[in-house]
Design an enzyme around this catalytic site. Structure first.
Site, mmCIF file in Angstrom:
data_model
loop_
_atom_site.group_PDB
_atom_site.id
_atom_site.type_symbol
_atom_site.label_atom_id
_atom_site.label_comp_id
_atom_site.label_asym_id
_atom_site.label_seq_id
_atom_site.Cartn_x
_atom_site.Cartn_y
_atom_site.Cartn_z
ATOM 1 N N LYS A 68 0.861 -1.186 0.000
ATOM 2 C CA LYS A 68 0.000 0.000 0.000
ATOM 3 C C LYS A 68 0.890 1.226 0.000
ATOM 4 C CE LYS A 68 -4.147 1.800 0.738
ATOM 5 N NZ LYS A 68 -3.861 2.659 -0.420
ATOM 6 N N LYS A 92 5.234 1.974 8.474
ATOM 7 C CA LYS A 92 4.023 2.689 8.902
ATOM 8 C C LYS A 92 2.850 1.712 9.043
ATOM 9 C CE LYS A 92 3.875 6.555 6.727
ATOM 10 N NZ LYS A 92 3.619 7.529 5.655
ATOM 11 N N LYS A 104 5.189 2.399 -2.951
ATOM 12 C CA LYS A 104 5.057 3.807 -3.327
ATOM 13 C C LYS A 104 5.221 3.926 -4.832
ATOM 14 C CE LYS A 104 4.339 7.776 -1.246
ATOM 15 N NZ LYS A 104 3.574 8.013 -0.004
ATOM 16 N N THR A 188 -4.998 12.256 7.289
ATOM 17 C CA THR A 188 -3.589 12.382 7.670
ATOM 18 C C THR A 188 -3.453 13.416 8.782
ATOM 19 O OG1 THR A 188 -2.941 11.783 5.439
ATOM 20 C CG2 THR A 188 -1.268 12.881 6.780
ATOM 21 N N ASN A 219 -2.731 19.330 1.341
ATOM 22 C CA ASN A 219 -3.755 18.452 1.946
ATOM 23 C C ASN A 219 -3.520 18.290 3.436
ATOM 24 O OD1 ASN A 219 -4.860 17.850 -0.525
ATOM 25 N ND2 ASN A 219 -3.547 16.075 -0.873
ATOM 26 N N SER A 356 -7.200 4.970 4.489
ATOM 27 C CA SER A 356 -7.142 4.250 3.199
ATOM 28 C C SER A 356 -7.488 2.776 3.432
ATOM 29 C CB SER A 356 -5.747 4.351 2.583
ATOM 30 O OG SER A 356 -5.651 5.491 1.768
HETATM 31 P P1 NAD Z 1 0.259 18.506 -1.134
HETATM 32 O O1 NAD Z 1 0.763 18.427 -2.504
HETATM 33 O O2 NAD Z 1 -1.208 18.634 -0.913
HETATM 34 O O3 NAD Z 1 0.944 19.720 -0.360
HETATM 35 C C1 NAD Z 1 2.312 19.943 -0.317
HETATM 36 C C2 NAD Z 1 2.499 21.351 0.212
HETATM 37 O O4 NAD Z 1 3.885 21.578 0.455
HETATM 38 C C3 NAD Z 1 2.051 22.442 -0.749
HETATM 39 O O5 NAD Z 1 1.402 23.458 -0.033
HETATM 40 C C4 NAD Z 1 3.366 22.966 -1.328
HETATM 41 O O6 NAD Z 1 3.270 24.306 -1.740
HETATM 42 C C5 NAD Z 1 4.235 22.816 -0.097
HETATM 43 N N1 NAD Z 1 5.661 22.798 -0.380
HETATM 44 C C6 NAD Z 1 6.347 22.172 -1.370
HETATM 45 N N2 NAD Z 1 7.663 22.425 -1.250
HETATM 46 C C7 NAD Z 1 7.807 23.208 -0.165
HETATM 47 C C8 NAD Z 1 8.910 23.810 0.500
HETATM 48 N N3 NAD Z 1 10.163 23.651 0.038
HETATM 49 N N4 NAD Z 1 8.675 24.542 1.595
HETATM 50 C C9 NAD Z 1 7.425 24.716 2.059
HETATM 51 N N5 NAD Z 1 6.351 24.187 1.495
HETATM 52 C C10 NAD Z 1 6.537 23.446 0.403
HETATM 53 O O7 NAD Z 1 0.870 17.237 -0.379
HETATM 54 P P2 NAD Z 1 0.336 16.519 0.920
HETATM 55 O O8 NAD Z 1 -0.528 15.394 0.498
HETATM 56 O O9 NAD Z 1 -0.170 17.539 1.888
HETATM 57 O O10 NAD Z 1 1.698 15.863 1.449
HETATM 58 C C11 NAD Z 1 2.632 16.606 2.227
HETATM 59 C C12 NAD Z 1 3.554 15.639 2.934
HETATM 60 O O11 NAD Z 1 2.761 14.767 3.749
HETATM 61 C C13 NAD Z 1 4.359 14.717 2.019
HETATM 62 O O12 NAD Z 1 5.602 14.430 2.601
HETATM 63 C C14 NAD Z 1 3.526 13.466 1.974
HETATM 64 O O13 NAD Z 1 4.296 12.308 1.637
HETATM 65 C C15 NAD Z 1 3.047 13.421 3.402
HETATM 66 N N6 NAD Z 1 1.856 12.598 3.571
HETATM 67 C C16 NAD Z 1 0.688 12.911 2.970
HETATM 68 C C17 NAD Z 1 -0.406 12.071 3.145
HETATM 69 C C18 NAD Z 1 -1.745 12.382 2.541
HETATM 70 O O14 NAD Z 1 -2.687 11.622 2.780
HETATM 71 N N7 NAD Z 1 -1.909 13.461 1.809
HETATM 72 C C19 NAD Z 1 -0.306 10.927 3.945
HETATM 73 C C20 NAD Z 1 0.894 10.656 4.561
HETATM 74 C C21 NAD Z 1 1.982 11.497 4.358
#
Ligand code: NAD
Length: 428
Positions: A68, A92, A104, A188, A219, A356
């Site tokens: 997953k 995780k 992934k 998350t 997100n 999920s």
């Molecule tokens: P997303 O694409 O919705 O948001 C990413 C955000 O980070 C955006 O606002 C972008 O502008 C910002 N960003 C990018 N580079 C940056 C930087 N250098 N400095 C500051 N901000 C920056 O992504 P997401 O889904 O919110 O995921 C964010 C993190 O959380 C990732 O590491 C992802 O692997 C992790 N994550 C997300 C989920 C999920 O369900 N969405 C689950 C587990 C982990």
């Protein structure tokens, strides 16, 4: 950090191995991914030209169940990054006791440069390329950075077309109307919120006296900022890829979110507004945000944000890693020496994969849960595993990160032993 992200990720495993007694089979297996697929995806662009994109899917380990893990669209996606993310997913899922292994996927591109129709063709093309590699009992993709429910909807639909039947459980994070789970969009952040609420009281921190800075306003980041602010925490700074804003008295997070959304020219797949455009606050860079003197720092953007180069500037007392891999192992050691409590990604952001899992269960049973049921089940799971990891950390006098790996490793080791190890064949 001079070596690869994966080499750095593996160092966490080495540290935890000192505190567990595992068969050599387990340690040997966990050094390598189970399988790796690299694909070329041809996409007909709107101007008639053909562009080839590079995509990946890594299945790290499936001892505990089908693999997953999310799919990332980003210019920096590489095999090293996807493999590291698959490795983290393995731990995780074990930490949360989900019946899944880790995987992934990703495509190397800047998604903001593509039109929506090009994005749809790319997303369907990716599924065409990996269809034999995934499935509800094999490997189940989900959203990650710059992918969202609509993209998951296209992907699930493409898989259905290829298989000539409906298989909703092949992808999670879908729109609710086509089998997505209620609460997946906020899971998350909600999971991270439960971890924060479980741990901070152990340090006598109450929301009203706790300042927070959040890096990343997507997100996960925007939602955790809002949840914390609603619960009374003082969220003083947030940022996105273009920079950040700061207000000593605390930011009005719902207005900032609304601003970002209303600044889209049309209801787009991607949010185009930047938090920097809001003027009534001080503007700060991401480096400045990381160095703020706050109680809690929440990295919620990308990996490798806190490194040897900037760790000495960190003043926060707690780091809750909502992003995957935001802290390098070298920086981790320095943070430990400085007395900063780092709560690791494999626990903090596990709410996403947990819901999920709930979506997969609902798709397979055909019985759909209310939002209250989803959130209640998520809460129970997050609190239970946080308490167990806290206890391991206290008993062994180790960091929460090492404790989380110890916890995951014990479950992975048990599952691997159940299939037979050297001891069984040679001594037993
Ligand atoms: P997303 O694409 O919705 O948001 C990413 C955000 O980070 C955006 O606002 C972008 O502008 C910002 N960003 C990018 N580079 C940056 C930087 N250098 N400095 C500051 N901000 C920056 O992504 P997401 O889904 O919110 O995921 C964010 C993190 O959380 C990732 O590491 C992802 O692997 C992790 N994550 C997300 C989920 C999920 O369900 N969405 C689950 C587990 C982990």
């Amino acid at each position: 950090m001079s070596d690869s992200l994966f080499a750095d990720a593996s160092r966490r495993l080495e540290q935890a191995l000192k505190y567990v007694s595992l068969s050599e089979d387990t340690t040997e297996r966990l050094k390598y991914p189970k399988s790796t697929l690299i694909v070329s995806i041809p996409v007909r662009m709107d101007n008639g030209s053909l562009r080839i994109f590079q995509g990946y899917r890594v299945r790290y380990d499936d001892t505990r169940g089908p693999t997953k893990g999310g799919i990332r669209y980003h210019p920096k996606v590489s095999l090293d990054e996807v493999q590291s993310l698959a490795f983290w997913m393995t731990f995780k899922c074990a930490v949360l006791n989900l019946p899944f292994g880790g995987a992934k996927g990703g495509i190397t591109l800047n998604p903001k440069e593509l039109s929506k129709m090009e994005l749809e063709r790319l997303s369907r093309g990716y599924i065409d390329a990996i269809a034999d590699f995934i499935g509800p009992d094999v490997d189940i993709p989900a959203p990650d950075v710059y992918t969202n429910p609509m993209i998951m909807g296209w992907m699930a639909d493409q898989y259905n077309i290829i298989n000539r039947k409906l298989c909703p459980a092949v992808v999670t994070g879908k729109p609710v109307t086509i089998g997505g789970s209620l609460g997946r969009d906020t899971a998350t952040a909600m999971g991270a919120f439960f971890v924060i609420e479980t741990l901070l009281p152990k340090f006598d921190l109450v929301p009203q006296n706790t300042t927070v800075a959040v890096q990343g306003f997507g997100n996960a980041g925007a939602e955790i900022a809002e949840l914390l602010s609603k619960a009374g925490y003082k969220v003083v700074a947030v940022s996105d890829s273009q920079g950040g804003i700061y207000a000593k008295k605390g930011l009005d997070i719902p207005s900032i979110r609304q601003f970002k959304e209303s600044n889209r020219s049309i209801k787009a797949v991607y949010c185009e507004g930047s938090v920097c455009n809001i003027v009534e606050h001080e503007v700060l860079t991401n480096e400045e945000l990381l160095a703020l003197d706050v109680d809690v720092l929440v990295p919620a953007a990308l990996e490798n944000q806190i490194t040897e180069a900037n760790v000495h500037n960190i003043k926060a007392k707690f780091i809750f890693e909502v992003a995957n891999g935001p802290t390098t192992s070298d920086a981790d050691k320095i943070l430990k020496a400085k007395g900063v409590n780092v709560i690791p990604d494999i626990l903090v952001n596990a709410g996403g994969v947990t819901v999920s899992y709930f979506e997969w269960v609902q798709n397979r049973s055909g019985l759909y849960w209310t939002l209250e049921e989803v959130n209640q089940r998520l809460k129970l799971k997050m609190i239970e595993e946080t308490e167990v990891i806290w206890k391991i950390a206290q008993e062994l006098s180790i960091s929460m990160r090492t404790a989380a790996y110890v916890h995951g490793l014990n479950r992975l080791g048990e599952a691997m032993n159940a299939k037979g190890t050297r001891d069984y064949y040679v001594n037993g």
